[in-house]
Design an enzyme around this catalytic site. Structure first.
Site, PDB file in Angstrom:
ATOM      1  N   HIS A   1     -10.242  -4.972  10.078  1.00  0.00           N
ATOM      2  CA  HIS A   1     -10.873  -4.773   8.766  1.00  0.00           C
ATOM      3  C   HIS A   1     -12.196  -4.020   8.885  1.00  0.00           C
ATOM      4  O   HIS A   1     -13.004  -4.059   7.957  1.00  0.00           O
ATOM      5  CB  HIS A   1     -11.139  -6.118   8.078  1.00  0.00           C
ATOM      6  CG  HIS A   1      -9.920  -6.912   7.761  1.00  0.00           C
ATOM      7  ND1 HIS A   1      -9.216  -7.602   8.715  1.00  0.00           N
ATOM      8  CD2 HIS A   1      -9.265  -7.108   6.591  1.00  0.00           C
ATOM      9  CE1 HIS A   1      -8.184  -8.210   8.151  1.00  0.00           C
ATOM     10  NE2 HIS A   1      -8.173  -7.920   6.870  1.00  0.00           N
TER      11      HIS A   1
ATOM     12  N   GLU B   1       0.820  -1.216   0.000  1.00  0.00           N
ATOM     13  CA  GLU B   1       0.000   0.000   0.000  1.00  0.00           C
ATOM     14  C   GLU B   1       0.851   1.263   0.000  1.00  0.00           C
ATOM     15  O   GLU B   1       0.472   2.276  -0.604  1.00  0.00           O
ATOM     16  CB  GLU B   1      -0.936  -0.005   1.211  1.00  0.00           C
ATOM     17  CG  GLU B   1      -2.096  -0.986   1.124  1.00  0.00           C
ATOM     18  CD  GLU B   1      -1.722  -2.403   1.553  1.00  0.00           C
ATOM     19  OE1 GLU B   1      -0.540  -2.646   1.868  1.00  0.00           O
ATOM     20  OE2 GLU B   1      -2.617  -3.263   1.573  1.00  0.00           O
TER      21      GLU B   1
END
Length: 324
Positions: free
Chosen positions: A129, A60
């Site tokens: 998450h 990322e």
């Protein structure tokens, strides 16, 4: 107008942006061949090709850094960071670089990039998450933070974000992806920074954004049965937020509740409450109430997560607490 799902509205916005502007590129993990973890980018590789819909490695920080470079080089990259929790890995590129370069270069460079990411619980995805971290990014000068609640807004706000010359964080609540609704053939423009009145009312103002707007609407419906007329303001944009719209509603209703899915402590609600207490103090007939998640990691267990998530019932309780 046609019936569609929330995810389809975002897909159409990306499709139309790619068709309209050759400088638009999509970058992310599994967004090309797989069509994205939540199928939001499905079909775009076949229509626009591998040079514009690009699968990236699981890195990322590298994806965000590459997007900053592309934006400075004349492209309009749209990045997908799978789960907002992993925005932690993009912080240097986004916070220390993208947000500040226009200022540091004396206005000579723009950084027109969008980072799409997903927040929110309700899917038993666990504490790594499911977080709602928009307040982190709303705290950074130079970043805009958009959180749509409806299909038309998902389309229109994403098009506005892609057209914006500044870096924009576009936050999609995972629980909204399967939501069905009406998607206009040509959704009305939704400028960044402008709220909408989702439901008009006269007794109390409920301010929210993203998926919590639907909980606020359910609370307003319940309150209507009790003779309380609630006005629901959908912020649409967390940074910059529409202070004038909230103040105008407060001047009409004189009671204020702010509801969001993120933890209550140090959140968006705290900023709005403080600001309204400062500039709207004379309009208040009761305490400003906030509704948010408790200050703890998101539980994995279904029953615990249900209790953790802010609900319409808690918004109703907060509205009652403003009536002193």
């Amino acid at each position: 107008m046609s019936e569609a799902r929330f995810a389809h509205a975002i897909n159409r916005a990306l499709d139309d942006a790619l068709a309209a502007d050759p400088s638009v590129l999509l970058l992310g993990e599994d967004i090309a061949n797989a069509g994205g973890t939540f199928a939001v980018t499905r079909g775009l590789l076949d229509k626009h090709g591998p040079d514009r819909v690009i699968d990236m490695p699981i890195a990322e920080n590298a994806i965000a850094g590459m997007a900053v470079g592309l934006a400075l080089g004349g492209f309009r990259p749209v990045v997908e960071i799978m789960f907002m929790d992993f925005m932690t890995l993009t912080m240097d590129a986004l916070v220390n670089q993208a947000a500040k370069l226009h200022f540091m270069f004396g206005g000579q460079s723009a950084v027109p990039m969008v980072v799409r990411t997903q927040h929110g619980g309700g899917l038993n995805a666990g504490p790594q998450h499911s977080q709602c971290l928009e307040a982190w990014f709303a705290h950074i000068p130079g970043l805009k933070v958009v959180v749509p609640a409806t299909l038309d807004d998902a389309y229109a706000l994403l098009r506005s974000a892609i057209d914006d010359p500044n870096p924009v964080l576009f936050v999609e609540n995972k629980a909204l992806y399967p939501m069905k609704g009406a998607l206009s053939d040509a959704p009305p423009a939704a400028p960044i920074g402008k709220a909408r009145i989702a439901r008009a009312g006269s007794d109390v103002t409920i301010v929210s954004y993203g998926a919590m707007v639907h909980q606020a609407m359910a609370a307003a419906e319940q309150l209507a049965g009790e003779g309380v007329s609630a006005e629901v303001i959908d912020l649409r944009t967390v940074q910059p937020w529409d202070e004038a719209a909230v103040l105008a509603s407060l001047a009409k209703t004189h009671r204020l509740v702010i509801a969001h899915e993120a933890v209550e402590a140090f959140g968006v609600g705290a900023e709005i409450a403080a600001r309204m207490a400062q500039i709207g103090f004379d309009e208040l007939d009761g305490p400003i109430m906030r509704v948010g998640a408790p200050f703890m990691p998101v539980p994995f267990g279904r029953g615990l997560e249900v209790d953790y998530m802010p609900s319409a019932a808690r918004i109703v309780e907060a509205v009652r607490a403003t009536d002193v």
